[in-house]
Write an enzyme that holds these catalytic residues in place. Structure first.
Site, PDB file in Angstrom:
ATOM      1  N   CYS A   1      20.102 -23.266   9.708  1.00  0.00           N
ATOM      2  CA  CYS A   1      21.076 -22.426  10.416  1.00  0.00           C
ATOM      3  C   CYS A   1      20.358 -21.253  11.076  1.00  0.00           C
ATOM      4  O   CYS A   1      20.642 -20.896  12.220  1.00  0.00           O
ATOM      5  CB  CYS A   1      22.130 -21.880   9.451  1.00  0.00           C
ATOM      6  SG  CYS A   1      23.118 -23.131   8.609  1.00  0.00           S
TER       7      CYS A   1
ATOM      8  N   ASP B   1      -5.084  11.993   2.338  1.00  0.00           N
ATOM      9  CA  ASP B   1      -5.329  13.349   2.817  1.00  0.00           C
ATOM     10  C   ASP B   1      -5.376  14.238   1.567  1.00  0.00           C
ATOM     11  O   ASP B   1      -4.677  13.972   0.595  1.00  0.00           O
ATOM     12  CB  ASP B   1      -4.189  13.783   3.736  1.00  0.00           C
ATOM     13  CG  ASP B   1      -4.235  15.264   4.042  1.00  0.00           C
ATOM     14  OD1 ASP B   1      -5.259  15.719   4.560  1.00  0.00           O
ATOM     15  OD2 ASP B   1      -3.249  15.963   3.735  1.00  0.00           O
TER      16      ASP B   1
ATOM     17  N   ASP C   1       0.747  13.913   4.664  1.00  0.00           N
ATOM     18  CA  ASP C   1       2.031  14.618   4.675  1.00  0.00           C
ATOM     19  C   ASP C   1       2.230  15.530   5.867  1.00  0.00           C
ATOM     20  O   ASP C   1       3.332  16.018   6.088  1.00  0.00           O
ATOM     21  CB  ASP C   1       2.181  15.451   3.398  1.00  0.00           C
ATOM     22  CG  ASP C   1       1.285  16.680   3.404  1.00  0.00           C
ATOM     23  OD1 ASP C   1       0.166  16.591   3.962  1.00  0.00           O
ATOM     24  OD2 ASP C   1       1.688  17.720   2.861  1.00  0.00           O
TER      25      ASP C   1
END
Length: 812
Positions: A16, A500, A698
């Site tokens: 399908c 970081d 961040d």
């Protein structure tokens, strides 16, 4: 280019999915179409030449209509028939609206629209643009929608009816095979022609009522040249029923030895497959549990200041700038900022931290979090789809609807699978009819029906999307959001994860970590230094102020202070002269620096920033300033090493400071003194030397590296720019969530591989058995009823296996 997400009805198996994708991709102007069986949705990208209505028509023609929802609005301001026409036209012009009906007397507008294309907020804005105010009628007590629960209830009713009608046939026929005495007694008691008529009647009702769905969907798909799972069931059960009907009413047409009936096979096939679908719907309903939990966190009403009064309004009517009143224990309705009062708020749903967060004037508050003991007022800053909770829900939905690269292989196989099975079934019938034992026709029929029934590709189609739904949903509950679905597959392939340093492995806020005093009272001297630094805006100055505040020290008044660029501050407090700064300042002011040398060397080894203090011309104090390492950083890196992942650190700090942190945490590779543009180059270099790279950051300066990494992971406490550039978002600031994200990726992909192995191995092993490959050697032929049971259980197994992912726990 435009894109939209359509909710599609009627899909039951992988074939399908392939049919819907081919229909959409075959539409001129459509560049991409990704269909997901588990979420029953289609993500379509198209150009200006295509309208959403065109896509709806394509889906209707393919036999998989788009799901339509209905919403009622109370409309204010309508006074005549032209108002009605204006509102109807405004709604009808909105993309995805299929019908709009406005009632002047009732002052309502009823809108039928495509699920996933429109929502209450956008329709409300359309009415407002036409000059009328509208409020959606929403059942405030209603739980979040669960279509699978409704589907399971409907299937349960069909299953009970099918089972009740099938049971007498099954007991008599199968019981007669197992207990010869029962068979002889029944044949002596009930005439064979009468029993066959009863079987015919019962089976006809089973196929026509609870089993009609297989024929209503399967036969049209067969006639269109795109057979699906329903076609296989319809052909298998229909063939058994028609053959038995001919034997019952026109036995002379069939050879004497082949005059057996297989009504029980047809009835049991339908009943068992309905059982499988019922169990599958119940299980699939649980795969969306994470979304329903997130949606359940929304407040339904809010207490809002309007015209000097505090009134309770539905959450949909809160607008930016409203002042809301919050009582103890209530959910926060929208994102905002505290105006008055103080309290503690449980933000575990966002950060994963169980400790409530203190809130006071100016503090941000987040929709869905729970207020503690205090009353507060806050101003609405983000409402509706803009709140953090709404964005989280949207991210999870997008990840759950994603199609992973591994799925392309499944799609290619299932595209040809059902037609191949039908050909194989036909070949099976021909071969056994030609060379099979007597009665050859009956033997050939049983083998052909068994092949059709057992080879349903449902399990193949469900293998990947169900695992993705459960895995990404559980990840969200653990504080990990997969913004892009393919990151789920890519993350398990990374060889090195680069962090970081500042704000990711460290707190991102400098603190005083060392204090060495050469003469005088330490606390009095610290108070004087803090008073001098209060004149500065430097982050180090704030760290010294916090150190004095933590000790409860009162700060003396500074009489005179002068900043010396690149050196520090020269100040006077009463009859005391102070110098606060670096070694260059001390040398310039001709201070004897001998006392500073030992602590300076020690701080340098530890990668800490020194602040030197001279009082009345003599060395008095050295403060060591550093950005503290997050408590969970060390455990996170140890856990990554245990999983065979190398860890790198990328920092703009001095090499000495960066290497000190790396030594402390056991990091494998350090890149220091790196500018923002250089971080992306560092990621590329790591790719060349190690392979796939994940980068965790961040800040705004991390965005290039997040984008260039194979998997960018943003800390949720960071900036919006970093989050937008990332593939995965950690909702809290805890670096151990990186390990959780890796575990979710590995376990989910492992679960997908298990499901795919089962789905393919099941078909590879049982299709030959159904075709009769064991009959010449062992006299074994698979019953179509057993095939139906095995096929139904294969789908249930795949979904149930995916649900095991709900038991995943945070890595640390």
């Amino acid at each position: 280019m435009h894109s939209t997400r359509l909710s599609v009805e009627g899909m039951t198996c992988a074939s399908c999915v392939g049919r819907v994708e081919r229909a959409l991709k075959g539409t001129e102007g459509v560049s991409e179409a990704n269909v997901n069986l588990a979420t029953e949705s289609a993500e379509v990208s198209f150009d200006d030449a295509v309208k959403v209505s065109d896509l709806i028509t394509v889906l209707d023609k393919a036999g998989y209509p788009a799901r339509v929802e209905e919403l009622v609005f109370d409309v204010e301001g309508m006074t005549c028939a032209s108002c009605v026409g204006r509102v109807e036209r405004a709604l009808a012009q909105q993309e995805g609206v299929t019908e709009a009906s406005v009632n002047l007397a009732a002052e309502t507008a009823t809108v039928a629209y495509l699920s996933g294309v429109q929502d209450a907020e956008s329709l409300k804005k359309a009415i407002a643009k036409a000059g009328y105010e509208a409020k959606p009628r929403i059942d405030r007590e209603a739980a979040p929608e669960n279509r699978k629960a409704d589907e399971a209830r409907a299937l349960k009713s069909k299953l009970i009816l099918a089972a009740a009608l099938t049971l007498p046939i099954f007991v008599i026929e199968m019981g007669g095979h197992l207990i010869p005495a029962l068979h002889h007694w029944w044949m002596m008691t009930v005439p064979e022609w009468l029993w066959r008529m009863v079987q015919f009647a019962l089976t006809a009702v089973v196929l026509a009522v609870p089993g009609c769905v297989f024929f209503a969907k399967g036969i049209p798909s067969l006639l269109k040249g795109g057979p699906d799972m329903n076609a296989l069931v319809a052909l298998g059960a229909g063939a058994a029923f028609l053959y038995s009907t001919v034997v019952t009413f026109w036995p002379q047409i069939v050879p004497m030895g082949a005059q057996n009936v297989y009504f029980e096979a047809a009835a049991v096939i339908v009943t068992l497959i309905l059982l499988g679908r019922f169990l599958e719907a119940r299980a699939k309903g649980q795969t969306g549990e994470a979304i329903r939990k997130l949606a359940g966190m929304r407040a339904k009403t809010a207490r809002v200041e309007r015209a000097g009064e505090v009134i309770e309004l539905p959450i949909e009517e809160v607008v930016v700038g409203d002042v809301l009143h919050l009582r103890p224990g209530e959910k926060i309705a929208v994102d905002g900022k505290v105006l008055t009062g103080d309290s503690h708020v449980d933000e575990a749903m966002i950060s994963g931290e169980p400790i409530p967060v203190a809130k006071a004037e100016g503090s941000p508050v987040i929709a869905g979090t729970v207020n503690g003991e205090g009353a507060m007022t806050y101003v609405a800053e983000k409402v509706g789809a803009d709140t953090m909770l709404a964005q989280i829900i949207r991210m999870v939905e997008e990840a759950q609807g994603a199609k992973l690269p591994i799925q392309s292989m499944v799609d290619k196989v299932t595209m040809y699978f059902v037609p191949a099975v039908m050909v194989l079934a036909a070949v099976t019938v021909v071969i056994w009819f030609a060379v099979g034992p007597e009665p050859a026709l009956a033997h050939a029929l049983v083998a052909g029906v068994a092949v059709l029934i057992i080879a349903c590709p449902c399990a193949m189609g469900l293998a990947t999307p169900t695992s993705i739904m459960v895995g990404t949903g559980r990840a969200a509950e653990l504080g990990v959001l997969f913004r892009k679905g393919d990151a789920l597959q890519a993350l398990q392939e990374v060889k090195v994860i680069a962090f970081d340093k500042t704000g990711t492995l460290t707190e991102g806020r400098p603190d005083v970590t060392d204090l060495v005093t050469f003469s005088g009272d330490e606390e009095a001297l610290l108070a004087e230094v803090a008073a001098v630094e209060a004149e500065s805006e430097h982050p180090i100055a704030r760290a010294i102020e916090r150190a004095a505040e933590a000790r409860g020290l009162g700060l003396p008044e500074v009489d005179k202070a002068r900043a010396i660029a690149g050196h520090g501050i020269k100040a006077e407090i009463g009859d005391v002269s102070l110098l606060v700064g670096n070694m260059r300042l001390m040398t310039r002011e001709k201070i004897d620096v001998t006392a500073f040398e030992a602590p300076l060397a020690e701080l340098a080894d530890q990668g800490r920033t020194p602040v030197l203090v001279a009082r009345n011309g003599e060395a008095a104090m050295v403060l060591g300033i550093s950005d503290p390492i997050r408590p969970a950083s060390r455990k996170a890196i140890e856990a990554l090493h245990a999983r065979g992942i190398k860890v790198a650190m990328v920092s703009g700090d001095t090499r000495r400071a960066a290497e000190a942190v790396a030594r402390d945490l056991g990091i494998d590779h350090v890149e220091a003194e790196v500018l923002p543009k250089g971080k992306a180059k560092t990621v590329e270099a790591l790719k060349e030397s190690h392979g796939a790279v994940g980068f965790v950051g961040d800040g705004i300066n991390d965005a290039p590296a997040l984008a260039s990494a194979d998997v960018g992971i943003a800390v949720g406490t960071g900036t919006d720019v970093a989050i937008e550039a990332a593939d995965v978002v950690l909702m809290g600031g805890d670096p151990s969530a990186v390990v959780t994200a890796l575990d979710v990726s590995r376990k989910t992909m492992g679960n997908i591989r298990q499901n795919l192995f089962w789905a393919f191995a099941y078909n590879a092993a049982l299709i030959p058995v159904a075709a009769g490959v064991l009959y010449p050697s062992f006299g074994l032929q698979l019953s179509p009823m057993l095939g139906a049971g095995a096929m139904a259980m294969s789908s249930v197994f795949v979904v149930s296996n995916a649900l095991r992912l709900r038991r995943m726990r945070a890595a640390i």
